[in-house]
Design a protein around this motif. Structure first.
Motif, PDB file in Angstrom:
ATOM      1  N   TYR A 173       0.817  -1.209   0.000  1.00  0.00           N
ATOM      2  CA  TYR A 173       0.000   0.000   0.000  1.00  0.00           C
ATOM      3  C   TYR A 173       0.853   1.262   0.000  1.00  0.00           C
ATOM      4  O   TYR A 173       0.591   2.200  -0.754  1.00  0.00           O
ATOM      5  CB  TYR A 173      -0.936  -0.015   1.211  1.00  0.00           C
ATOM      6  CG  TYR A 173      -2.021   1.018   1.124  1.00  0.00           C
ATOM      7  CD1 TYR A 173      -3.167   0.770   0.390  1.00  0.00           C
ATOM      8  CD2 TYR A 173      -1.903   2.236   1.765  1.00  0.00           C
ATOM      9  CE1 TYR A 173      -4.172   1.718   0.298  1.00  0.00           C
ATOM     10  CE2 TYR A 173      -2.894   3.190   1.684  1.00  0.00           C
ATOM     11  CZ  TYR A 173      -4.028   2.919   0.947  1.00  0.00           C
ATOM     12  OH  TYR A 173      -5.007   3.855   0.858  1.00  0.00           O
ATOM     13  N   ASN A 218       0.417   3.631  -3.270  1.00  0.00           N
ATOM     14  CA  ASN A 218      -0.600   4.668  -3.073  1.00  0.00           C
ATOM     15  C   ASN A 218       0.008   5.852  -2.349  1.00  0.00           C
ATOM     16  O   ASN A 218      -0.014   5.923  -1.127  1.00  0.00           O
ATOM     17  CB  ASN A 218      -1.764   4.113  -2.249  1.00  0.00           C
ATOM     18  CG  ASN A 218      -2.419   2.945  -2.904  1.00  0.00           C
ATOM     19  OD1 ASN A 218      -2.996   3.090  -3.978  1.00  0.00           O
ATOM     20  ND2 ASN A 218      -2.328   1.777  -2.303  1.00  0.00           N
ATOM     21  N   TYR A 223      -4.108  -2.168  -5.336  1.00  0.00           N
ATOM     22  CA  TYR A 223      -5.239  -1.667  -4.559  1.00  0.00           C
ATOM     23  C   TYR A 223      -5.987  -2.745  -3.782  1.00  0.00           C
ATOM     24  O   TYR A 223      -6.548  -2.464  -2.723  1.00  0.00           O
ATOM     25  CB  TYR A 223      -6.224  -0.929  -5.459  1.00  0.00           C
ATOM     26  CG  TYR A 223      -5.642   0.338  -6.033  1.00  0.00           C
ATOM     27  CD1 TYR A 223      -5.327   1.406  -5.201  1.00  0.00           C
ATOM     28  CD2 TYR A 223      -5.377   0.457  -7.383  1.00  0.00           C
ATOM     29  CE1 TYR A 223      -4.771   2.568  -5.710  1.00  0.00           C
ATOM     30  CE2 TYR A 223      -4.826   1.621  -7.903  1.00  0.00           C
ATOM     31  CZ  TYR A 223      -4.533   2.672  -7.053  1.00  0.00           C
ATOM     32  OH  TYR A 223      -3.982   3.813  -7.560  1.00  0.00           O
ATOM     33  N   PRO A 278      -3.513  -5.422  -0.743  1.00  0.00           N
ATOM     34  CA  PRO A 278      -3.384  -4.992   0.661  1.00  0.00           C
ATOM     35  C   PRO A 278      -4.653  -5.246   1.470  1.00  0.00           C
ATOM     36  O   PRO A 278      -4.567  -5.692   2.625  1.00  0.00           O
ATOM     37  CB  PRO A 278      -3.094  -3.494   0.557  1.00  0.00           C
ATOM     38  CG  PRO A 278      -2.459  -3.331  -0.763  1.00  0.00           C
ATOM     39  CD  PRO A 278      -3.146  -4.326  -1.659  1.00  0.00           C
ATOM     40  N   ASP A 279      -5.822  -5.012   0.888  1.00  0.00           N
ATOM     41  CA  ASP A 279      -7.069  -5.288   1.604  1.00  0.00           C
ATOM     42  C   ASP A 279      -7.212  -6.776   1.905  1.00  0.00           C
ATOM     43  O   ASP A 279      -7.660  -7.157   2.986  1.00  0.00           O
ATOM     44  CB  ASP A 279      -8.275  -4.807   0.796  1.00  0.00           C
ATOM     45  CG  ASP A 279      -8.456  -3.304   0.889  1.00  0.00           C
ATOM     46  OD1 ASP A 279      -8.017  -2.719   1.892  1.00  0.00           O
ATOM     47  OD2 ASP A 279      -9.029  -2.719  -0.037  1.00  0.00           O
TER      48      ASP A 279
END
Length: 134
Positions: free
Chosen positions: A25, A29, A60, A63-64
């Motif tokens: 992340y 980002n 994107y 990481p979640d």
């Protein structure tokens, strides 16, 4: 479960995914609150993402997935393998993961909700459930 086995489960299934997700992340980002406040945690390398769907997915959504997996695994490890708890507790964990993604619909400012994040949460739940109960 032995103390060393418990420690390695925490290290491998909880701490490592948190760190891996954070590194991905922070390197992908750069216009976020986390980057502004935690960039000192970045490893000294740059990931050069090409602008295609695969790299966007990794940058994107991975990481979640890592964070959801770590959280679900921690909850399952905390609760143990009690047969009585297996009936409702996994449902509560799954709903909690889905709610943490769905609540982003109502957050003011930037729109961060993504259906792929919901899929990542479902996959993370499934993997952590399988590794803990099956």
């Amino acid at each position: 479960m032995s103390r060393s086995s418990y420690f390695y489960k925490i290290l491998l299934h909880i701490a490592a995914p948190l760190i891996i997700g954070l590194e991905i992340y922070l390197n992908g980002n750069q216009n976020t609150w986390l980057y502004d406040h935690l960039s000192f945690l970045r490893l000294p390398y740059n990931i050069h993402y090409q602008n295609n769907w695969w790299n966007q997915l990794l940058m994107y959504n991975l990481p979640d997935f890592c964070w959801d997996y770590s959280f679900a695994f921690a909850l399952f490890l905390w609760r143990g393998k009690n047969a009585a708890d297996r009936k409702y507790f996994p449902v509560i964990v799954c709903l909690l993961l889905m709610a943490s993604e769905a609540i982003q619909i109502f957050m003011p400012g930037s729109f961060t909700f993504d259906w792929l994040d919901m899929l990542a949460a479902a996959l993370a739940f499934s993997l952590s459930y399988f590794l803990n109960y099956v």
